[in-house]
Structures are given as C-alpha cells and as structure tokens.
Design a protein around this motif. Structure first.
Motif, PDB file in Angstrom:
ATOM      1  N   ASP A 165      31.085  36.411  40.101  1.00 20.97           N
ATOM      2  CA  ASP A 165      30.640  35.969  41.426  1.00 20.97           C
ATOM      3  C   ASP A 165      31.468  36.742  42.447  1.00 20.97           C
ATOM      4  O   ASP A 165      32.479  36.252  42.958  1.00 20.97           O
ATOM      5  CB  ASP A 165      30.849  34.456  41.583  1.00 20.97           C
ATOM      6  N   LEU A 166      31.032  37.949  42.754  1.00 23.53           N
ATOM      7  CA  LEU A 166      31.811  38.824  43.630  1.00 23.53           C
ATOM      8  C   LEU A 166      31.909  38.280  45.046  1.00 23.53           C
ATOM      9  O   LEU A 166      32.915  38.462  45.721  1.00 23.53           O
ATOM     10  CB  LEU A 166      31.194  40.231  43.648  1.00 23.53           C
ATOM     11  N   ARG A 167      30.869  37.607  45.509  1.00 28.74           N
ATOM     12  CA  ARG A 167      30.911  37.069  46.868  1.00 28.74           C
ATOM     13  C   ARG A 167      32.026  36.036  46.999  1.00 28.74           C
ATOM     14  O   ARG A 167      32.801  36.048  47.963  1.00 28.74           O
ATOM     15  CB  ARG A 167      29.563  36.449  47.240  1.00 28.74           C
ATOM     16  N   ALA A 168      32.125  35.127  46.033  1.00 21.42           N
ATOM     17  CA  ALA A 168      33.180  34.113  46.066  1.00 21.42           C
ATOM     18  C   ALA A 168      34.549  34.756  45.907  1.00 21.42           C
ATOM     19  O   ALA A 168      35.521  34.362  46.559  1.00 21.42           O
ATOM     20  CB  ALA A 168      32.946  33.076  44.968  1.00 21.42           C
ATOM     21  N   LEU A 169      34.622  35.771  45.059  1.00 24.57           N
ATOM     22  CA  LEU A 169      35.884  36.449  44.814  1.00 24.57           C
ATOM     23  C   LEU A 169      36.389  37.142  46.079  1.00 24.57           C
ATOM     24  O   LEU A 169      37.559  37.029  46.442  1.00 24.57           O
ATOM     25  CB  LEU A 169      35.698  37.474  43.699  1.00 24.57           C
ATOM     26  N   LEU A 170      35.505  37.835  46.774  1.00 28.08           N
ATOM     27  CA  LEU A 170      35.898  38.576  47.973  1.00 28.08           C
ATOM     28  C   LEU A 170      36.189  37.662  49.149  1.00 28.08           C
ATOM     29  O   LEU A 170      36.808  38.080  50.131  1.00 28.08           O
ATOM     30  CB  LEU A 170      34.807  39.572  48.347  1.00 28.08           C
ATOM     31  N   ALA A 171      35.753  36.408  49.065  1.00 26.57           N
ATOM     32  CA  ALA A 171      35.992  35.463  50.167  1.00 26.57           C
ATOM     33  C   ALA A 171      37.413  34.920  50.146  1.00 26.57           C
ATOM     34  O   ALA A 171      37.855  34.290  51.099  1.00 26.57           O
ATOM     35  CB  ALA A 171      34.995  34.312  50.090  1.00 26.57           C
ATOM     36  N   ASN A 172      38.144  35.182  49.050  1.00 27.31           N
ATOM     37  CA  ASN A 172      39.483  34.600  48.908  1.00 27.31           C
ATOM     38  C   ASN A 172      40.598  35.633  48.954  1.00 27.31           C
ATOM     39  O   ASN A 172      41.658  35.437  48.379  1.00 27.31           O
ATOM     40  CB  ASN A 172      39.564  33.819  47.588  1.00 27.31           C
ATOM     41  N   LEU A 173      40.369  36.731  49.626  1.00 28.51           N
ATOM     42  CA  LEU A 173      41.382  37.779  49.705  1.00 28.51           C
ATOM     43  C   LEU A 173      42.328  37.520  50.868  1.00 28.51           C
ATOM     44  O   LEU A 173      41.914  37.053  51.922  1.00 28.51           O
ATOM     45  CB  LEU A 173      40.720  39.144  49.873  1.00 28.51           C
ATOM     46  N   ASP A 174      43.601  37.839  50.655  1.00 27.37           N
ATOM     47  CA  ASP A 174      44.605  37.677  51.706  1.00 27.37           C
ATOM     48  C   ASP A 174      44.847  38.965  52.478  1.00 27.37           C
ATOM     49  O   ASP A 174      45.124  38.953  53.666  1.00 27.37           O
ATOM     50  CB  ASP A 174      45.931  37.194  51.107  1.00 27.37           C
ATOM     51  N   ASP A 175      44.795  40.097  51.776  1.00 25.22           N
ATOM     52  CA  ASP A 175      45.055  41.369  52.419  1.00 25.22           C
ATOM     53  C   ASP A 175      44.466  42.487  51.583  1.00 25.22           C
ATOM     54  O   ASP A 175      43.837  42.254  50.556  1.00 25.22           O
ATOM     55  CB  ASP A 175      46.567  41.593  52.625  1.00 25.22           C
ATOM     56  N   GLN A 176      44.689  43.722  52.008  1.00 19.10           N
ATOM     57  CA  GLN A 176      44.110  44.877  51.341  1.00 19.10           C
ATOM     58  C   GLN A 176      44.614  45.022  49.912  1.00 19.10           C
ATOM     59  O   GLN A 176      43.852  45.344  49.005  1.00 19.10           O
ATOM     60  CB  GLN A 176      44.448  46.131  52.155  1.00 19.10           C
ATOM     61  N   ALA A 177      45.910  44.776  49.707  1.00 19.06           N
ATOM     62  CA  ALA A 177      46.472  44.919  48.365  1.00 19.06           C
ATOM     63  C   ALA A 177      45.924  43.876  47.410  1.00 19.06           C
ATOM     64  O   ALA A 177      45.921  44.068  46.199  1.00 19.06           O
ATOM     65  CB  ALA A 177      48.003  44.815  48.431  1.00 19.06           C
ATOM     66  N   ASP A 178      45.451  42.753  47.955  1.00 20.06           N
ATOM     67  CA  ASP A 178      44.949  41.665  47.128  1.00 20.06           C
ATOM     68  C   ASP A 178      43.585  41.982  46.526  1.00 20.06           C
ATOM     69  O   ASP A 178      43.192  41.385  45.528  1.00 20.06           O
ATOM     70  CB  ASP A 178      44.839  40.391  47.988  1.00 20.06           C
ATOM     71  N   LEU A 179      42.858  42.927  47.116  1.00 25.42           N
ATOM     72  CA  LEU A 179      41.507  43.236  46.651  1.00 25.42           C
ATOM     73  C   LEU A 179      41.504  43.688  45.204  1.00 25.42           C
ATOM     74  O   LEU A 179      40.852  43.072  44.359  1.00 25.42           O
ATOM     75  CB  LEU A 179      40.880  44.314  47.550  1.00 25.42           C
ATOM     76  N   GLU A 180      42.222  44.768  44.906  1.00 29.60           N
ATOM     77  CA  GLU A 180      42.223  45.298  43.552  1.00 29.60           C
ATOM     78  C   GLU A 180      42.803  44.286  42.579  1.00 29.60           C
ATOM     79  O   GLU A 180      42.316  44.142  41.459  1.00 29.60           O
ATOM     80  CB  GLU A 180      43.005  46.608  43.509  1.00 29.60           C
ATOM     81  N   ARG A 181      43.852  43.556  43.003  1.00 27.15           N
ATOM     82  CA  ARG A 181      44.493  42.594  42.110  1.00 27.15           C
ATOM     83  C   ARG A 181      43.533  41.474  41.702  1.00 27.15           C
ATOM     84  O   ARG A 181      43.404  41.145  40.526  1.00 27.15           O
ATOM     85  CB  ARG A 181      45.744  42.030  42.787  1.00 27.15           C
ATOM     86  N   GLN A 182      42.828  40.916  42.673  1.00 29.41           N
ATOM     87  CA  GLN A 182      41.945  39.791  42.365  1.00 29.41           C
ATOM     88  C   GLN A 182      40.725  40.226  41.563  1.00 29.41           C
ATOM     89  O   GLN A 182      40.297  39.528  40.646  1.00 29.41           O
ATOM     90  CB  GLN A 182      41.507  39.092  43.664  1.00 29.41           C
ATOM     91  N   VAL A 183      40.132  41.362  41.930  1.00 29.23           N
ATOM     92  CA  VAL A 183      38.982  41.844  41.172  1.00 29.23           C
ATOM     93  C   VAL A 183      39.401  42.175  39.744  1.00 29.23           C
ATOM     94  O   VAL A 183      38.708  41.850  38.782  1.00 29.23           O
ATOM     95  CB  VAL A 183      38.344  43.078  41.853  1.00 29.23           C
TER      96      VAL A 183
END
Length: 203
Positions: A165-183
């Motif tokens: 669920d990429l939409r839900a995943l991308l809604a919970n990012l804190d900053d730019q560095a968090d993108l790659e980590r969470q995905v």
C-alpha cells in the motif's frame, strides 16, 4: 639585503598558495558559481549495498526503483525524493511511477545477474519465521534446486511490490531520508512474509 622575518614569510607563503588554488579553480570554471546539475535518473547506474541478504537486496531495489520512477515522471531522483517526502497526498501518477519503478528494478536486477536465487534467502527468512523447529529443519533440508525451481526471486519480489500500500506508506514519512528507509522496510517485510508462506507450501 636581510632575509624576510619568519613571522612575515609564513603569511606570505599562505597567500601565494591560496592565490594558486583560486587560479586553478577559476581556470576550470570555478568562478561561474553554477550549481551542479542533478544526475539524469534515466541513466542506469550501479548500486551496491553495504549489507547482505534480504536487506541488501531490497536496498538496491528501492534505489533503482526510485530512479525508474523519477525517469518516467521526467524529474531528477533528488527532486522526486524531496517531493515524496513532503506532507500531503500523493498523486496517482507518483504512486504508479514508484510501483512501476520498483517492478522495473526487479527486471533490471534479473537481467544483470544481481538478483539472488531464492535458496540464498531461505535461511534468513526462516530465522524470522514463526514456525516450529521441525518444519524449519525440513525446509532447510530441501535441496537448493528444489527451492529454486519452485520459487523464483523475481516472482516473489513482484508479488510483494504489487501488494504494497504505497499511498499509506508515503503518507507516514518524516523527511527525505525516511523515504528510502520506510519503502525498504516495507518491501523487506513483504518479501520475508511471501518467502515464509511459499516455503511452507513446498512440504
């Protein structure tokens, strides 16, 4: 003529060195103050993870996937990661581009031989699996050839990516560095779950 005092000579020598460095910079265009152009996301690049196993696999996958998404959207990788890390809803185009980028990364890694076989990931998947010891030993006893003929790494990865669920995943990012980590964490968890489920089905 008396020699130049040492306390005067040192600053003079420093000034000469600084002027020399500035001259080299100016001769090579250093005086334009133009920012470096971001790398073209459509140009294939080699990525190498510092870790092994499923974490290393998914780290490379995410890096290549973001490149692919940026390329399809016609933006730099840096611009896309910055945009995705902003608060607010993501567009359908961004969601579709990221998913397609991740799927395309699987195909690229398979084509260039950097995609490991399923048997290389079994021990790690079983270590985190909530299975009884007897079942784990039985799976580990399976020949690599049996595992690899029944489980294709690219198929496992693509099924995992399709289920995110990429939409839900991308809604919970804190900053730019968090993108790659969470995905990466989401893909890793999905891959591990898929491997566990399909490995138990081999027995």
């Amino acid at each position: 003529m008396s020699a130049m005092p040492r306390w005067v000579a040192l600053p003079v020598a420093s000034l000469v060195l600084v002027c020399g460095v500035l001259g080299v910079q100016l001769a090579n265009g250093g005086g334009t103050y133009e920012p470096l152009r971001p790398a073209d996301a459509c140009t294939e690049r080699a990525v190498t993870s510092q870790v092994d196993g499923i974490d290393g696999l998914t780290e490379n996958l995410v890096l290549l996937g973001i490149d692919g998404a940026a390329c399809s959207l016609g933006v730099s990788r840096e611009a896309l990661t910055l945009e995705l890390a902003q608060s607010g809803s993501r567009t359908e185009a961004e969601i579709d581009a990221l998913r397609e980028g991740l799927l395309g990364a699987v195909d690229r890694m398979k084509a260039d031989g950097t995609l490991p076989q399923a048997s290389d990931l079994v021990d790690e998947a079983l270590d985190s699996a909530d299975l009884n010891g007897l079942l784990k030993r039985a799976i580990r006893a399976l020949p690599d050839s049996v595992i690899n003929s029944a489980l294709k790494t690219d198929d496992v990865l693509k099924r995992s990516i399709d289920g995110l669920d990429l939409r839900a995943l991308l809604a919970n990012l804190d900053d730019q560095a968090d993108l790659e980590r969470q995905v990466q964490q989401a893909v890793t968890a999905a891959v591990e779950d898929s491997l566990k489920a399909r490995l138990t089905g081999l027995l």
